[in-house]
Every structure is written in C-alpha cells, then in structure tokens.
Design a protein around this motif. Structure first.
Motif, PDB file in Angstrom:
ATOM      1  N   SER A 196      68.607  72.816  56.160  1.00  0.00           N
ATOM      2  CA  SER A 196      69.919  73.126  56.665  1.00  0.00           C
ATOM      3  C   SER A 196      70.278  74.629  57.004  1.00  0.00           C
ATOM      4  CB  SER A 196      70.934  72.682  55.454  1.00  0.00           C
ATOM      5  OG  SER A 196      70.760  71.366  55.005  1.00  0.00           O
ATOM      6  N   GLN A 197      69.368  75.557  56.502  1.00  0.00           N
ATOM      7  CA  GLN A 197      69.436  76.643  56.877  1.00  0.00           C
ATOM      8  C   GLN A 197      69.627  77.195  58.247  1.00  0.00           C
ATOM      9  OE1 GLN A 197      69.831  79.136  54.200  1.00  0.00           O
ATOM     10  NE2 GLN A 197      70.143  77.223  53.200  1.00  0.00           N
ATOM     11  N   PRO A 198      70.360  78.192  58.737  1.00  0.00           N
ATOM     12  CA  PRO A 198      70.472  78.494  60.211  1.00  0.00           C
ATOM     13  C   PRO A 198      69.170  78.816  60.816  1.00  0.00           C
ATOM     14  CG  PRO A 198      72.096  79.611  58.813  1.00  0.00           C
ATOM     15  CD  PRO A 198      71.023  79.044  57.760  1.00  0.00           C
ATOM     16  N   ASP A 199      67.921  79.392  60.148  1.00  0.00           N
ATOM     17  CA  ASP A 199      67.107  79.891  60.874  1.00  0.00           C
ATOM     18  C   ASP A 199      66.147  78.614  61.051  1.00  0.00           C
ATOM     19  OD1 ASP A 199      66.808  79.571  58.140  1.00  0.00           O
ATOM     20  OD2 ASP A 199      64.623  80.681  58.329  1.00  0.00           O
ATOM     21  N   MET A 200      66.421  77.508  60.720  1.00  0.00           N
ATOM     22  CA  MET A 200      65.756  76.375  60.737  1.00  0.00           C
ATOM     23  C   MET A 200      66.104  75.261  61.734  1.00  0.00           C
ATOM     24  SD  MET A 200      63.176  76.846  58.340  1.00  0.00           S
ATOM     25  CE  MET A 200      62.369  75.132  58.257  1.00  0.00           C
ATOM     26  N   GLU A 208      54.635  76.784  61.640  1.00  0.00           N
ATOM     27  CA  GLU A 208      55.963  77.531  61.178  1.00  0.00           C
ATOM     28  C   GLU A 208      56.778  76.887  60.030  1.00  0.00           C
ATOM     29  OE1 GLU A 208      57.933  79.184  64.958  1.00  0.00           O
ATOM     30  OE2 GLU A 208      56.945  77.504  65.747  1.00  0.00           O
ATOM     31  N   PHE A 209      57.051  75.622  59.995  1.00  0.00           N
ATOM     32  CA  PHE A 209      57.523  74.923  59.038  1.00  0.00           C
ATOM     33  C   PHE A 209      57.096  75.034  57.751  1.00  0.00           C
ATOM     34  CE2 PHE A 209      58.071  70.614  56.896  1.00  0.00           C
ATOM     35  CZ  PHE A 209      59.171  70.922  56.250  1.00  0.00           C
ATOM     36  N   GLY A 269      75.378  68.570  63.841  1.00  0.00           N
ATOM     37  CA  GLY A 269      74.315  68.380  64.665  1.00  0.00           C
ATOM     38  C   GLY A 269      72.915  68.901  63.833  1.00  0.00           C
ATOM     39  N   HIS A 270      71.888  67.925  63.413  1.00  0.00           N
ATOM     40  CA  HIS A 270      70.669  68.709  63.057  1.00  0.00           C
ATOM     41  C   HIS A 270      69.937  69.047  63.963  1.00  0.00           C
ATOM     42  CE1 HIS A 270      67.528  69.397  59.986  1.00  0.00           C
ATOM     43  NE2 HIS A 270      66.894  68.498  60.471  1.00  0.00           N
ATOM     44  N   ARG A 271      69.218  70.315  64.231  1.00  0.00           N
ATOM     45  CA  ARG A 271      68.684  70.490  65.357  1.00  0.00           C
ATOM     46  C   ARG A 271      67.185  71.084  64.878  1.00  0.00           C
ATOM     47  NH1 ARG A 271      73.617  73.180  65.471  1.00  0.00           N
ATOM     48  NH2 ARG A 271      72.673  75.201  65.086  1.00  0.00           N
TER      49      ARG A 271
END
Length: 458
Positions: A196-200, A208-209, A269-271
């Motif tokens: 949920s963090q902005p950088d994700m 990367e993940f 929205g989950h991006r």
C-alpha cells in the motif's frame, strides 16, 4: 573463449604436485579423479572404459580422515553414496574454476529455518550470481521477524499426528514444522501494508518487488533483533531473486486482495503490478552476462528440488538461442541437482541434466563429466555439503595468510575461485546495464527475428 573449467584430462584435476588442497595426506587433493562420470545418468561415465581410463575406487577408513572434504571423497566409494560424492566433487570443481553459480531452490526452505543453517552461509561466499525460488519461500521468510514471534513460535509436530486437533488449535503444519495461524494473518497484514506504500504503486519486475520486500524484512529484523533472513541477505548482497510462478503464493495473494478491494470501491485503485515480460527478459540478461561478460564466460548451476524454480533457472538458454536466435549461447557447464522425483515420472522436476543437453540448456561437451543428478531430499545433504565447501574456503584463507594470495593462486589455481570476494557479483545493481546489453543484441538480430513473425495458421 571460454574459461577452461575442466583443467585436465577427464577424471583428473590437472593439478601439479605443488597444488596443496584441503584433502590428501600431504595437502594435495587426490579427489578429482573420483568425481567424473556422472553425466546425470547414474554415474555411468566410467563403465566399460579402457583400463587406462578407469577410475579406481578411492577409499579410506573414517577413523583416518580429518575433514568433511576427505569424508566425501574417500568414504563414499559406490552405490548411492557415489552420487553424493560426485555431487560434492563437481561443486568443488565449479567453485574452484570460478564459474558464477545460479541456484534454484524449491520447497519450504525458510519456514523450516534452513536459510539460517546453510542457505545464507552459502550465499555469503560470493559464489552465487542469482537465485530462482518460489513466492512461498519469500512469503514465509518474513515470519520470524514479526511482532510477537519468538524462538518458541515454531515447533516440531508429528507428520502422522492428529491434524484435526491442530486445526482446532489454529496450528498450521508444514510437514513437521508447526506455528500459529496468527503468524500467517500478521504476515498478510505486513505485506499488505508494504504493497500500500506510495512507492509500490507502479509496474515493476518481481526482482524489484522482492528487493523491496528484502529491505522491509531487514528493517523489521533489525528492529526485532532477529537473525538476517533470506531476502534481507539477498538484498544486502544484491543477489536477484527470480520467481517464475509469482501468482502462486501468498505474497501475491495480498496484492490480489488490494486489487479486489479497489474493484469493489473499498480503497483507492491499487496500481501495483508485476511485469512478467520484463522479469523474464531480466533473467535472460543475467544469463547472457554469465556467458559473455563474466570472468569465466560460463555458468554453473545448483538445483535443489524441481518444479518452476528449476525450469525458470534453465529456460534463459533456450530463450536466448531459440526464441531470440542469438548465436554462441552455451548451456550450463556444470549442473548438479538434488531432486526427489523419479526420472520415470516424465516431469521436468525429475529429468537428468543429460536430457537438458538436448534442449541446449546444459553444455553438450562437458555434461558427461560435469553434471550429476541425485535423487534425495536436499535438506538431508546440504548442511554437510555446504559445511565442507566452507571448510575448503577456510583452508585456502589460512594458506593465503601464510604464503600470500599470489603464491597460492600460482600453485593452486582452484584457490582463486574459492576465495573470490564475498561481496559477490551484485547483479541486481547492474540490472539496467545488463538488460540494455541484451536489448542491443536483440536489435542486432532484427532480420532473424522478423522472419519468425508469421506462420500459415489454419
């Protein structure tokens, strides 16, 4: 030109009398003559050989040896034990030759604590270039650093006990390892919070993940004062972690939860999204580096368990040669696997390295001497194999301190491979450049690629 990883005639190390290694009464390794002939086909390389090429069965009494290296080389002369001897000897050759090693590992290595006992120590040698594993291995790696988890949170349970009673007690069982179901629920909350963090909130490769997940695990481990886990270790060493079936595991299921909540209007929205195309290409770029830019221009692989991690570890070669049409793409020069599946089941999990030769995944010129497949549970064997290899390194470190590295390497070339820097290859930090290099190679192969775009479909 490729690095001469096989430095002598078949079945011999090619070392002179001044080469003093971990085994042998005078410090000289007598071992490599016992190593060859595996071919992944039951160690049949010596069968029917002319007398001058036969390999004698080398034996010593167990009360006359001093090291694990000697135990592997001289106390496992035949039958199933000979498979283990060849596995160890081939790994010793690959490390001594300085070949970058890839590692594929299936099975619950982290939930069982095996990463703490032998896997992390192996990665910390600098010998391993990248790792292929499962989403579950990455997910369970975070459990022991969660708030409220302590040394008693993971415990032994019987394999053939009362699983109904365990379910009533909210105890999760993984073979003979038990832990509270709340650990899973808290792990889900941890990963959900990270996703949920902005950088994700963007598209990224799985490497990367998992690098970002390793950072988060490391911070949690340091705060809780628990030993470093697998992902934190790989993040520190910049070892890429590849997962071929990223959707098949609980780490990704938490992304599915956030996506579903977004679809239902419960959260914005989950991006977050995994870029599978880019990750597969990145895996190919690492393999291409190994064949074209690494010090040896060749690769070795250690495969523990089968399934997707094994195939994902092997598929860059056919991707480079058959799909992209690039020339001079060789298979693995060394290939050692420990799997439980019987070869008669027809699965990729069970197939010997010799079968992989026909696909181009393993080098056709070295497989009879530099590959082996052992049907066993790797958790039985890897602590002993890794300990023996680490003891070898420690021996060379002592010798280097005594006589100097330059003298040691001159008289014992194998020591150079064993003593490569512990910082490792750090391929994750080079990923952009390596991907760019492979992209340029693809661009140069335009004509071949364009010819393959059409087929007379029915």
């Amino acid at each position: 030109t490729r690095f001469p990883c096989q430095s002598g005639p078949a079945g011999h190390s090619g070392k002179g009398p001044a080469d003093r290694g971990p085994s042998g009464n005078d410090g000289t390794s007598e071992s490599d003559g016992a190593a060859g002939g595996g071919g992944g086909a039951g160690g049949s390389g010596g069968d029917g050989a002319p007398r001058g090429r036969r390999r004698p069965l080398l034996t010593r009494r167990v009360d006359q040896i001093d090291t694990l290296d000697e135990l592997f080389r001289f106390c496992l002369p035949a039958f199933g034990a000979a498979y283990l001897r060849r596995v160890y000897s081939i790994l010793d050759q690959a490390i001594g030759a300085g070949c970058p090693m890839t590692l594929a590992i299936a099975g619950p290595a982290t939930v069982s604590g095996q990463h703490w006992t032998w896997l992390n120590p192996l990665l910390e040698t600098g010998w391993v270039a990248y790792l292929s594993t499962t989403d579950a291995v990455c997910y369970h790696d975070g459990h022991r650093a969660l708030d409220g988890v302590d040394s008693e949170s993971f415990f032994e349970v019987p394999i053939f006990g009362d699983d109904g009673a365990l379910r009533d007690d909210q105890t999760i069982r993984v073979t003979d390892v038990g832990f509270d179901e709340q650990v899973l629920l808290n792990q889900d909350r941890f990963i959900t919070a990270l996703l949920s963090q902005p950088d994700m909130q963007r598209k990224m490769t799985g490497t990367e993940f998992r690098f970002r997940l390793g950072q988060a695990y490391a911070e949690q481990e340091q705060r809780r004062g628990v030993p470093e886990g697998l992902l934190a270790c790989c993040q520190r060493l910049a070892i890429p972690i590849l997962v071929g079936a990223a959707a098949d595991g609980s780490a990704f299921l938490n992304s599915v939860k956030l996506w579903a909540m977004g679809q239902a209007g419960l959260v914005p929205g989950h991006r977050f999204e995994l870029d599978m195309h880019a990750e597969v290409f990145e895996a190919c770029a690492y393999h291409y580096w190994g064949l074209t830019e690494s010090p040896t221009k060749s690769l070795a692989t250690l495969i523990l368990g089968g399934g997707v991690p094994k195939n994902y570890n092997l598929q860059p070669e056919p991707a480079l040669s058959q799909i992209f049409g690039l020339e001079n793409i060789d298979g693995y020069q060394f290939d050692v696997q420990i799997v439980t599946a019987p070869v008669t089941d027809g699965s990729l999990s069970s197939c010997f390295p010799a079968e992989a030769v026909t696909w181009g995944k393993v080098d056709k010129d070295t497989y009879t001497e530099a590959t082996e497949s052992l049907q066993s549970d790797y958790s039985l064997l890897m602590p002993f194999i890794v300990k023996a290899l680490l003891d070898n390194r420690a021996y060379y470190e002592r010798k280097a301190a005594e006589v100097g590295e330059e003298h040691l390497f001159e008289h014992n070339p194998k020591a150079r491979g064993y003593l490569r820097p512990r910082t490792g290859y750090r391929l994750y930090e080079k990923r952009d450049d390596l991907v760019r290099t492979l992209t340029e190679a693809v661009q140069l192969n335009r004509d071949w690629l364009m010819e393959g775009l059409s087929y007379p479909l029915a």
